[in-house]
Design an enzyme around this catalytic site. Sequence first.
Site, PDB file in Angstrom:
ATOM      1  N   ILE A  69      53.333  36.188  40.968  1.00 41.30           N
ATOM      2  CA  ILE A  69      52.466  37.439  40.767  1.00 41.30           C
ATOM      3  C   ILE A  69      51.895  37.679  42.109  1.00 41.30           C
ATOM      4  O   ILE A  69      51.533  36.606  42.814  1.00 41.30           O
ATOM      5  CB  ILE A  69      51.519  36.991  39.789  1.00 41.30           C
ATOM      6  CG1 ILE A  69      50.182  38.092  39.628  1.00 41.30           C
ATOM      7  CG2 ILE A  69      50.672  35.693  40.071  1.00 41.30           C
ATOM      8  CD1 ILE A  69      49.310  37.939  38.386  1.00 41.30           C
ATOM      9  N   VAL A  71      49.989  40.786  45.006  1.00 35.95           N
ATOM     10  CA  VAL A  71      49.374  42.065  45.135  1.00 35.95           C
ATOM     11  C   VAL A  71      49.351  42.180  46.620  1.00 35.95           C
ATOM     12  O   VAL A  71      49.173  41.210  47.291  1.00 35.95           O
ATOM     13  CB  VAL A  71      47.716  42.173  44.727  1.00 35.95           C
ATOM     14  CG1 VAL A  71      47.032  43.336  44.986  1.00 35.95           C
ATOM     15  CG2 VAL A  71      47.840  41.863  43.187  1.00 35.95           C
ATOM     16  N   GLU A 103      52.505  27.368  37.823  1.00 29.45           N
ATOM     17  CA  GLU A 103      52.416  26.348  38.881  1.00 29.45           C
ATOM     18  C   GLU A 103      51.619  27.032  39.862  1.00 29.45           C
ATOM     19  O   GLU A 103      51.911  28.149  40.157  1.00 29.45           O
ATOM     20  CB  GLU A 103      53.411  25.595  39.154  1.00 29.45           C
ATOM     21  CG  GLU A 103      54.028  24.677  38.469  1.00 29.45           C
ATOM     22  CD  GLU A 103      55.401  24.705  38.284  1.00 29.45           C
ATOM     23  OE1 GLU A 103      55.935  25.759  38.755  1.00 29.45           O
ATOM     24  OE2 GLU A 103      55.847  24.076  37.330  1.00 29.45           O
ATOM     25  N   ASN A 108      45.264  26.993  46.731  1.00 28.28           N
ATOM     26  CA  ASN A 108      45.297  28.539  46.389  1.00 28.28           C
ATOM     27  C   ASN A 108      44.192  28.860  45.379  1.00 28.28           C
ATOM     28  O   ASN A 108      44.272  29.079  44.245  1.00 28.28           O
ATOM     29  CB  ASN A 108      46.866  28.979  45.821  1.00 28.28           C
ATOM     30  CG  ASN A 108      46.559  30.312  45.950  1.00 28.28           C
ATOM     31  OD1 ASN A 108      45.647  31.134  45.955  1.00 28.28           O
ATOM     32  ND2 ASN A 108      47.844  31.252  45.706  1.00 28.28           N
ATOM     33  N   TYR A 115      43.073  32.828  37.335  1.00 28.13           N
ATOM     34  CA  TYR A 115      43.680  32.178  36.259  1.00 28.13           C
ATOM     35  C   TYR A 115      42.770  31.500  35.240  1.00 28.13           C
ATOM     36  O   TYR A 115      42.601  31.882  34.193  1.00 28.13           O
ATOM     37  CB  TYR A 115      44.742  31.024  36.595  1.00 28.13           C
ATOM     38  CG  TYR A 115      45.942  31.682  37.485  1.00 28.13           C
ATOM     39  CD1 TYR A 115      46.632  32.813  37.231  1.00 28.13           C
ATOM     40  CD2 TYR A 115      46.333  30.831  38.333  1.00 28.13           C
ATOM     41  CE1 TYR A 115      47.618  33.256  37.824  1.00 28.13           C
ATOM     42  CE2 TYR A 115      47.654  31.440  39.168  1.00 28.13           C
ATOM     43  CZ  TYR A 115      47.998  32.487  39.092  1.00 28.13           C
ATOM     44  OH  TYR A 115      49.310  32.840  39.673  1.00 28.13           O
TER      45      TYR A 115
HETATM   46  C1  LIG Z   1      46.234  35.799  43.456  1.00 25.26           C
HETATM   47  C2  LIG Z   1      46.259  37.334  43.641  1.00 25.26           C
HETATM   48  C3  LIG Z   1      47.484  37.767  42.616  1.00 25.26           C
HETATM   49  C4  LIG Z   1      45.044  37.835  43.047  1.00 25.26           C
HETATM   50  O1  LIG Z   1      45.075  39.285  43.186  1.00 25.26           O
HETATM   51  P1  LIG Z   1      43.778  40.101  43.434  1.00 25.26           P
HETATM   52  O2  LIG Z   1      44.169  41.605  43.215  1.00 25.26           O
HETATM   53  O3  LIG Z   1      43.304  39.871  44.794  1.00 25.26           O
HETATM   54  O4  LIG Z   1      42.698  39.577  42.380  1.00 25.26           O
HETATM   55  P2  LIG Z   1      41.614  40.341  41.621  1.00 25.26           P
HETATM   56  O5  LIG Z   1      41.002  41.177  42.609  1.00 25.26           O
HETATM   57  O6  LIG Z   1      42.039  40.959  40.384  1.00 25.26           O
HETATM   58  O7  LIG Z   1      40.524  39.094  41.432  1.00 25.26           O
HETATM   59  C5  LIG Z   1      40.581  38.442  40.298  1.00 25.26           C
HETATM   60  C6  LIG Z   1      40.008  37.294  40.448  1.00 25.26           C
HETATM   61  O8  LIG Z   1      40.377  36.362  41.325  1.00 25.26           O
HETATM   62  C7  LIG Z   1      39.579  35.743  42.103  1.00 25.26           C
HETATM   63  N1  LIG Z   1      39.421  36.385  43.740  1.00 25.26           N
HETATM   64  C8  LIG Z   1      39.990  37.476  43.895  1.00 25.26           C
HETATM   65  N2  LIG Z   1      39.544  37.611  45.428  1.00 25.26           N
HETATM   66  C9  LIG Z   1      39.196  36.684  45.701  1.00 25.26           C
HETATM   67  C10 LIG Z   1      38.505  36.079  47.105  1.00 25.26           C
HETATM   68  N3  LIG Z   1      38.551  36.671  48.138  1.00 25.26           N
HETATM   69  N4  LIG Z   1      38.056  34.767  47.101  1.00 25.26           N
HETATM   70  C11 LIG Z   1      38.209  34.026  45.740  1.00 25.26           C
HETATM   71  N5  LIG Z   1      38.537  34.417  44.542  1.00 25.26           N
HETATM   72  C12 LIG Z   1      38.942  35.679  44.730  1.00 25.26           C
HETATM   73  C13 LIG Z   1      38.106  36.086  41.592  1.00 25.26           C
HETATM   74  O9  LIG Z   1      37.790  35.117  40.703  1.00 25.26           O
HETATM   75  C14 LIG Z   1      38.329  37.398  40.999  1.00 25.26           C
HETATM   76  O10 LIG Z   1      37.752  37.827  40.052  1.00 25.26           O
HETATM   77  P3  LIG Z   1      36.139  38.531  40.223  1.00 25.26           P
HETATM   78  O11 LIG Z   1      36.420  39.634  40.976  1.00 25.26           O
HETATM   79  O12 LIG Z   1      35.726  38.728  38.839  1.00 25.26           O
HETATM   80  O13 LIG Z   1      35.432  37.440  40.669  1.00 25.26           O
HETATM   81  C15 LIG Z   1      46.351  37.834  45.110  1.00 25.26           C
HETATM   82  O14 LIG Z   1      45.435  37.150  45.923  1.00 25.26           O
HETATM   83  C16 LIG Z   1      47.664  37.568  45.570  1.00 25.26           C
HETATM   84  O15 LIG Z   1      48.616  38.470  45.486  1.00 25.26           O
HETATM   85  N6  LIG Z   1      47.946  36.328  46.597  1.00 25.26           N
HETATM   86  C17 LIG Z   1      49.207  35.944  47.366  1.00 25.26           C
HETATM   87  C18 LIG Z   1      50.184  35.610  46.311  1.00 25.26           C
HETATM   88  C19 LIG Z   1      49.567  34.360  45.345  1.00 25.26           C
HETATM   89  O16 LIG Z   1      48.885  33.548  45.885  1.00 25.26           O
HETATM   90  N7  LIG Z   1      50.205  34.460  44.067  1.00 25.26           N
HETATM   91  C20 LIG Z   1      49.819  33.458  43.118  1.00 25.26           C
HETATM   92  C21 LIG Z   1      50.610  32.447  43.177  1.00 25.26           C
HETATM   93  S1  LIG Z   1      50.489  31.051  41.937  1.00 25.26           S
END
Ligand SMILES: CC(C)(COP(=O)(O)OP(=O)(O)OC[C@H]1O[C@@H](n2cnc3c(N)ncnc32)[C@H](O)[C@@H]1OP(=O)(O)O)[C@@H](O)C(=O)NCCC(=O)NCCS
Length: 150
Positions: A69, A71, A103, A108, A115
């Site tokens: 997953i 973004v 996993e 991270n 999650y």
């Molecule tokens: C993990 C990932 C998919 C999250 O996507 P995102 O669009 O940034 O997440 P969202 O904006 O929907 O945030 C959802 C929750 O994630 C957490 N989150 C988002 N940004 C964060 C940050 N900068 N620091 C800590 N937590 C954060 C928060 O809990 C947030 O919920 P909240 O806004 O209600 O507090 C994205 O960071 C990503 O693509 N990361 C790189 C790839 C990756 O690590 N994938 C997962 C592999 S297991």
Amino acid sequence: MKSREMEQHDIAEVVAIEQAANQHPWSMKNFKDCLKAGHRAWVFINDQQELIGYTIVQQVVDEAHLLNICVKPSLQGQGIGRKILDHVIAFANSVSSVLIVLEVRRSNDRAQQLYSQAGFNEMSVRKDYYPAEQGREDAILMGMDLSFLV
Ligand SMILES: CC(C)(COP(=O)(O)OP(=O)(O)OC[C@H]1O[C@@H](n2cnc3c(N)ncnc32)[C@H](O)[C@@H]1OP(=O)(O)O)[C@@H](O)C(=O)NCCC(=O)NCCS
């Protein structure tokens, strides 16, 4: 934001996001193999018709394995990851999965937060599962129980 099935022609763009967003990105072959294997894969498109995220799920009998997953880095932290995860949960429900598993690297925190907030719980630890900058890194195995819904 709209979603559609990932197609072969999306892979170059998906790999560019994967490389920008991850220290240990999947290769182009990883994505091609997933499509070839028939895993479910979706891309997410914004109003400007820009590909902004994707996810891949492997359905194994009545379990959904969230394999990837992601973004686009410039758009992270705006709720898109949560929407993509909700899409995966809705898919798993629609095919009567009893469990979603994934996993995640111990380091991270952002993904683990995402999650946990969505209702996943830590199930176990796979010691030294991933290659890391120095040595290896544990994977946290997380799951969401959907069995009460089926
Ligand atoms: C993990 C990932 C998919 C999250 O996507 P995102 O669009 O940034 O997440 P969202 O904006 O929907 O945030 C959802 C929750 O994630 C957490 N989150 C988002 N940004 C964060 C940050 N900068 N620091 C800590 N937590 C954060 C928060 O809990 C947030 O919920 P909240 O806004 O209600 O507090 C994205 O960071 C990503 O693509 N990361 C790189 C790839 C990756 O690590 N994938 C997962 C592999 S297991």
